[in-house]
Design a protein around this motif. Structure first.
Motif, PDB file in Angstrom:
ATOM      1  N   ILE A 233       6.629  -6.140  -7.371  1.00 38.62           N
ATOM      2  CA  ILE A 233       5.343  -5.445  -7.324  1.00 38.62           C
ATOM      3  C   ILE A 233       5.160  -4.764  -8.669  1.00 38.62           C
ATOM      4  CG2 ILE A 233       3.966  -3.630  -6.222  1.00 38.62           C
ATOM      5  CD1 ILE A 233       5.712  -4.018  -3.707  1.00 38.62           C
ATOM      6  N   HIS A 234       4.072  -5.098  -9.325  1.00 43.34           N
ATOM      7  CA  HIS A 234       3.746  -4.414 -10.578  1.00 43.34           C
ATOM      8  C   HIS A 234       2.585  -3.470 -10.311  1.00 43.34           C
ATOM      9  CE1 HIS A 234       3.376  -3.485 -14.780  1.00 43.34           C
ATOM     10  NE2 HIS A 234       2.072  -3.629 -14.634  1.00 43.34           N
ATOM     11  N   LEU A 235       2.801  -2.191 -10.558  1.00 41.98           N
ATOM     12  CA  LEU A 235       1.758  -1.179 -10.389  1.00 41.98           C
ATOM     13  C   LEU A 235       1.157  -0.854 -11.741  1.00 41.98           C
ATOM     14  CD1 LEU A 235       3.669   1.261  -8.006  1.00 41.98           C
ATOM     15  CD2 LEU A 235       2.101  -0.587  -7.379  1.00 41.98           C
ATOM     16  N   HIS A 236      -0.157  -0.873 -11.809  1.00 45.79           N
ATOM     17  CA  HIS A 236      -0.854  -0.507 -13.040  1.00 45.79           C
ATOM     18  C   HIS A 236      -1.728   0.697 -12.726  1.00 45.79           C
ATOM     19  CE1 HIS A 236      -2.570  -0.941 -17.006  1.00 45.79           C
ATOM     20  NE2 HIS A 236      -3.776  -0.873 -16.465  1.00 45.79           N
ATOM     21  N   PHE A 237      -1.460   1.800 -13.406  1.00 49.99           N
ATOM     22  CA  PHE A 237      -2.195   3.047 -13.204  1.00 49.99           C
ATOM     23  C   PHE A 237      -3.281   3.176 -14.260  1.00 49.99           C
ATOM     24  CE2 PHE A 237       2.134   3.686 -11.700  1.00 49.99           C
ATOM     25  CZ  PHE A 237       1.920   4.219 -10.438  1.00 49.99           C
TER      26      PHE A 237
ATOM     27  N   PRO B 226       9.633   8.278  -2.580  1.00 51.08           N
ATOM     28  CA  PRO B 226      10.469   7.805  -1.478  1.00 51.08           C
ATOM     29  C   PRO B 226      10.293   6.319  -1.166  1.00 51.08           C
ATOM     30  CG  PRO B 226       9.367   9.852  -0.882  1.00 51.08           C
ATOM     31  CD  PRO B 226       8.795   9.417  -2.189  1.00 51.08           C
ATOM     32  N   MET B 227       9.086   5.796  -1.283  1.00 55.09           N
ATOM     33  CA  MET B 227       8.852   4.387  -0.962  1.00 55.09           C
ATOM     34  C   MET B 227       9.477   3.470  -2.007  1.00 55.09           C
ATOM     35  SD  MET B 227       7.292   4.326   1.950  1.00 55.09           S
ATOM     36  CE  MET B 227       8.413   5.642   2.326  1.00 55.09           C
ATOM     37  N   VAL B 228       9.344   3.801  -3.283  1.00 52.71           N
ATOM     38  CA  VAL B 228       9.970   2.991  -4.335  1.00 52.71           C
ATOM     39  C   VAL B 228      11.482   3.024  -4.168  1.00 52.71           C
ATOM     40  CG1 VAL B 228      10.388   2.795  -6.826  1.00 52.71           C
ATOM     41  CG2 VAL B 228       8.066   3.226  -5.988  1.00 52.71           C
ATOM     42  N   GLN B 229      12.025   4.194  -3.913  1.00 54.51           N
ATOM     43  CA  GLN B 229      13.470   4.309  -3.746  1.00 54.51           C
ATOM     44  C   GLN B 229      13.956   3.575  -2.503  1.00 54.51           C
ATOM     45  OE1 GLN B 229      15.615   5.507  -6.110  1.00 54.51           O
ATOM     46  NE2 GLN B 229      13.695   5.481  -7.249  1.00 54.51           N
ATOM     47  N   SER B 230      13.117   3.466  -1.483  1.00 53.38           N
ATOM     48  CA  SER B 230      13.494   2.765  -0.250  1.00 53.38           C
ATOM     49  C   SER B 230      13.668   1.265  -0.454  1.00 53.38           C
ATOM     50  CB  SER B 230      12.459   3.014   0.848  1.00 53.38           C
ATOM     51  OG  SER B 230      12.458   4.371   1.230  1.00 53.38           O
ATOM     52  N   VAL B 231      12.935   0.685  -1.407  1.00 52.33           N
ATOM     53  CA  VAL B 231      13.027  -0.765  -1.632  1.00 52.33           C
ATOM     54  C   VAL B 231      13.869  -1.109  -2.857  1.00 52.33           C
ATOM     55  CG1 VAL B 231      10.831  -1.186  -0.463  1.00 52.33           C
ATOM     56  CG2 VAL B 231      10.861  -0.906  -2.960  1.00 52.33           C
TER      57      VAL B 231
ATOM     58  N   ASP C  49      -9.056  11.492 -12.330  1.00 51.18           N
ATOM     59  CA  ASP C  49      -9.223  10.295 -11.507  1.00 51.18           C
ATOM     60  C   ASP C  49      -8.042   9.366 -11.750  1.00 51.18           C
ATOM     61  OD1 ASP C  49     -10.577   8.679  -9.632  1.00 51.18           O
ATOM     62  OD2 ASP C  49     -11.490   7.493 -11.224  1.00 51.18           O
ATOM     63  N   MET C  50      -7.709   8.580 -10.740  1.00 54.61           N
ATOM     64  CA  MET C  50      -6.628   7.611 -10.885  1.00 54.61           C
ATOM     65  C   MET C  50      -6.939   6.403 -10.020  1.00 54.61           C
ATOM     66  SD  MET C  50      -2.547   7.887  -9.989  1.00 54.61           S
ATOM     67  CE  MET C  50      -2.275   9.269 -11.081  1.00 54.61           C
ATOM     68  N   LYS C  51      -6.680   5.246 -10.571  1.00 53.98           N
ATOM     69  CA  LYS C  51      -6.807   3.989  -9.843  1.00 53.98           C
ATOM     70  C   LYS C  51      -5.471   3.274  -9.986  1.00 53.98           C
ATOM     71  CE  LYS C  51      -9.970   0.088  -9.686  1.00 53.98           C
ATOM     72  NZ  LYS C  51     -11.056  -0.578 -10.426  1.00 53.98           N
ATOM     73  N   VAL C  52      -5.009   2.671  -8.907  1.00 53.96           N
ATOM     74  CA  VAL C  52      -3.746   1.936  -8.942  1.00 53.96           C
ATOM     75  C   VAL C  52      -4.024   0.502  -8.488  1.00 53.96           C
ATOM     76  CG1 VAL C  52      -1.357   1.821  -8.146  1.00 53.96           C
ATOM     77  CG2 VAL C  52      -2.520   4.041  -8.252  1.00 53.96           C
ATOM     78  N   THR C  53      -3.639  -0.452  -9.310  1.00 56.65           N
ATOM     79  CA  THR C  53      -3.720  -1.849  -8.889  1.00 56.65           C
ATOM     80  C   THR C  53      -2.297  -2.347  -8.686  1.00 56.65           C
ATOM     81  OG1 THR C  53      -3.746  -2.680 -11.169  1.00 56.65           O
ATOM     82  CG2 THR C  53      -5.873  -2.267 -10.135  1.00 56.65           C
ATOM     83  N   ALA C  54      -2.140  -3.232  -7.730  1.00 58.40           N
ATOM     84  CA  ALA C  54      -0.815  -3.765  -7.420  1.00 58.40           C
ATOM     85  C   ALA C  54      -0.850  -5.279  -7.489  1.00 58.40           C
ATOM     86  CB  ALA C  54      -0.374  -3.306  -6.029  1.00 58.40           C
ATOM     87  N   ASP C  55       0.006  -5.833  -8.326  1.00 56.17           N
ATOM     88  CA  ASP C  55       0.156  -7.281  -8.447  1.00 56.17           C
ATOM     89  C   ASP C  55       1.453  -7.637  -7.717  1.00 56.17           C
ATOM     90  OD1 ASP C  55      -0.215  -9.937  -9.282  1.00 56.17           O
ATOM     91  OD2 ASP C  55       1.008  -9.609 -11.077  1.00 56.17           O
TER      92      ASP C  55
ATOM     93  N   SER D 146       0.831  -1.213   0.000  1.00 50.71           N
ATOM     94  CA  SER D 146       0.000   0.000   0.000  1.00 50.71           C
ATOM     95  C   SER D 146       0.858   1.253   0.000  1.00 50.71           C
ATOM     96  CB  SER D 146      -0.920   0.019   1.227  1.00 50.71           C
ATOM     97  OG  SER D 146      -1.815  -1.055   1.199  1.00 50.71           O
ATOM     98  N   SER D 147       1.904   1.253   0.798  1.00 53.38           N
ATOM     99  CA  SER D 147       2.797   2.411   0.860  1.00 53.38           C
ATOM    100  C   SER D 147       3.428   2.697  -0.492  1.00 53.38           C
ATOM    101  CB  SER D 147       3.907   2.177   1.887  1.00 53.38           C
ATOM    102  OG  SER D 147       3.372   2.071   3.173  1.00 53.38           O
ATOM    103  N   ILE D 148       3.877   1.647  -1.163  1.00 53.49           N
ATOM    104  CA  ILE D 148       4.522   1.820  -2.464  1.00 53.49           C
ATOM    105  C   ILE D 148       3.511   2.283  -3.510  1.00 53.49           C
ATOM    106  CG2 ILE D 148       5.663   0.560  -4.343  1.00 53.49           C
ATOM    107  CD1 ILE D 148       7.036  -1.096  -2.036  1.00 53.49           C
ATOM    108  N   ALA D 149       2.326   1.663  -3.545  1.00 56.45           N
ATOM    109  CA  ALA D 149       1.312   2.008  -4.544  1.00 56.45           C
ATOM    110  C   ALA D 149       0.795   3.431  -4.357  1.00 56.45           C
ATOM    111  CB  ALA D 149       0.151   1.016  -4.481  1.00 56.45           C
ATOM    112  N   VAL D 150       0.474   3.785  -3.133  1.00 54.05           N
ATOM    113  CA  VAL D 150      -0.121   5.102  -2.872  1.00 54.05           C
ATOM    114  C   VAL D 150       0.914   6.222  -3.011  1.00 54.05           C
ATOM    115  CG1 VAL D 150      -1.239   6.506  -1.087  1.00 54.05           C
ATOM    116  CG2 VAL D 150      -1.982   4.151  -1.488  1.00 54.05           C
ATOM    117  N   CYS D 151       2.127   5.973  -2.567  1.00 57.54           N
ATOM    118  CA  CYS D 151       3.186   6.966  -2.732  1.00 57.54           C
ATOM    119  C   CYS D 151       3.440   7.205  -4.218  1.00 57.54           C
ATOM    120  CB  CYS D 151       4.454   6.502  -2.030  1.00 57.54           C
ATOM    121  SG  CYS D 151       5.819   7.682  -2.101  1.00 57.54           S
ATOM    122  N   SER D 152       3.532   6.127  -4.991  1.00 56.37           N
ATOM    123  CA  SER D 152       3.754   6.253  -6.438  1.00 56.37           C
ATOM    124  C   SER D 152       2.631   7.036  -7.103  1.00 56.37           C
ATOM    125  CB  SER D 152       3.855   4.867  -7.077  1.00 56.37           C
ATOM    126  OG  SER D 152       4.995   4.202  -6.648  1.00 56.37           O
ATOM    127  N   GLY D 153       1.398   6.706  -6.752  1.00 57.57           N
ATOM    128  CA  GLY D 153       0.251   7.407  -7.322  1.00 57.57           C
ATOM    129  C   GLY D 153       0.233   8.886  -6.958  1.00 57.57           C
ATOM    130  N   GLY D 154       0.557   9.192  -5.718  1.00 57.08           N
ATOM    131  CA  GLY D 154       0.588  10.597  -5.286  1.00 57.08           C
ATOM    132  C   GLY D 154       1.655  11.402  -5.997  1.00 57.08           C
TER     133      GLY D 154
END
Length: 127
Positions: free
Chosen positions: A80-84, A108-113, A60-66, A37-45
């Motif tokens: 983690i694959h993010l689809h926007f 920051p979350m993507v860079q952290s991992v 509008d934006m929707k993010v799904t995470a596989d 959730s942290s990675i998906a929401v940070c990326s979307g923001g």
């Protein structure tokens, strides 16, 4: 942050409210759910901010995470694959792709991992 043990996990008090974390979904959010959730929401923001700066605001934006986990390695999150799914007017695919690349570099979350979890992105535009 301070976490207090409870019978089936931990709880912390944050300015928004209580956060319950447990390995069992019946008692709180599972740690991997919070990580993803942290990675998906940070990326979307970050992506929304980049799109705004590029004068392509999304309505509008929707993010799904596989998520791919490795059971043989303590069930660690490996990919983690993010689809926007992005809604907006006058969106140009080439510019959106550049915005996603910029967002990934500035999240920051993507860079952290980075180096331990592979994060990939894709997108689709909806008008």
């Amino acid at each position: 942050m301070e976490f207090q043990a409870k019978e089936n996990g931990f709880v912390t008090q944050l300015s928004y409210g209580e956060l319950h974390v447990s390995g069992d979904e019946q008692y709180g959010f599972r740690p991997y759910q919070l990580l993803v959730s942290s990675i998906a929401v940070c990326s979307g923001g970050v992506l929304r901010k980049v799109l705004d700066k590029m004068r392509m605001p999304c309505t509008d934006m929707k993010v799904t995470a596989d998520v791919q986990r490795n059971e043989a390695e303590a069930n660690r999150v490996e990919k983690i694959h993010l689809h926007f799914i992005i809604t907006g007017e006058n969106m140009k695919e080439e510019k959106v792709q550049k915005a996603i690349e910029a967002a990934s570099k500035n999240c920051p979350m993507v860079q952290s991992v980075k180096g331990s979890i592979v994060v990939t992105e894709s997108f689709e535009l909806v008008s």
